[in-house]
Scaffold this active site. Sequence first.
Site, PDB file in Angstrom:
ATOM      1  N   CYS A 153       3.497 -13.013   1.874  1.00  0.00           N
ATOM      2  CA  CYS A 153       4.470 -11.919   1.982  1.00  0.00           C
ATOM      3  C   CYS A 153       3.699 -10.664   2.159  1.00  0.00           C
ATOM      4  O   CYS A 153       2.848 -10.545   2.961  1.00  0.00           O
ATOM      5  CB  CYS A 153       5.235 -11.746   0.476  1.00  0.00           C
ATOM      6  SG  CYS A 153       6.614 -10.657   0.587  1.00  0.00           S
ATOM      7  N   SER A 154       3.743  -9.540   1.504  1.00  0.00           N
ATOM      8  CA  SER A 154       3.367  -8.272   1.724  1.00  0.00           C
ATOM      9  C   SER A 154       1.996  -8.155   1.714  1.00  0.00           C
ATOM     10  O   SER A 154       1.197  -6.982   1.808  1.00  0.00           O
ATOM     11  CB  SER A 154       4.030  -7.035   1.028  1.00  0.00           C
ATOM     12  OG  SER A 154       3.854  -7.219  -0.336  1.00  0.00           O
TER      13      SER A 154
END
Length: 331
Positions: free
Chosen positions: A119-120
Amino acid sequence: MPKNPRIPPKPRSVEIVVFPDLQLLDVAGPLQVFASANDAERASGHAPPYAIRVVARRTPVMTSAGLPILAGKLPPSRRPVDTLIVAGGSSVHAACEDRQLVGWLALRARKARRVASVCSGAFLLGAAGLLEGKRAVTHWADCERLARDFARTRVDMNAIYVRDGSLWTSAGVTAGIDLALAMVEEDIGHAVAAAVARELVVFLRRPGGQAQFSTVLSFQERTREFDHLHGWIAGHLAEDLSVPMLARRAGMSERSLLRHYREHLGITPARAVEKLRVEAACQLLATTRDPVKRIARRCGFGSEETMRRSFFRQMAVAPHDYRARFSSPGC
């Protein structure tokens, strides 16, 4: 002469890097994949293939879900490690301001066989200079910012995960499971990865080149006005899906359908039908042995050549090449 006892292979070291207020599933998803791979190998009488650690600069680490993680301390940056994975979460940008963490990550990555983010977590890799000149992905909502913050990174805004050499990045949250399963399949083989996927009740292979969410879901993100029509189209791909037919199904005039469709979705109904047909064909190419010609008919393209042209427009690849890249072994 007594036989020398068989020395089990040394387990691959896996470190998952966490920070305050991270997304819990970004850690738990990949962690469980590697742990389940260990369980599967033990059940077969083999040594566990992975030595897994969750590490942080300070511990315990509180997740955004309110569940604390008792992580180990960051190991010496120059100690070799097989797989280094960085978790993500809404607090990742604050973590990027932690100079000690970013500096450690930049050095640690040099000693890793492969480096990954969930993800981030890609932003932390970027802050450490690890995305320079690389292809990468993150959660669909953050792709534009990733491309803006790291201009020398080629951001793939649709992929579930991306591998560029020894660098792996994945999209939002559960995509970390897809990434970890792909690593297990590469390390140990298809059989173990399939056993882990069955245990976790997930797909073994959502190809990295597939979209982060389905075409219908992407339409729903923009409007719900045509939900019933899209559901009907998806169940009747091999039928006549011309504008006159769709207009009758929607209870609208052809002119009204074209106008409203463009206003709400930004594309024509014909282009939407093509997207849905290509998506269905991708699924069949990846999961069946059906001939391409048969798949073309089942998905409403009429001919293999028509499907090939649509694939080049939508996927920039031919159907045969898509199958060669993404079909599961045995299919």
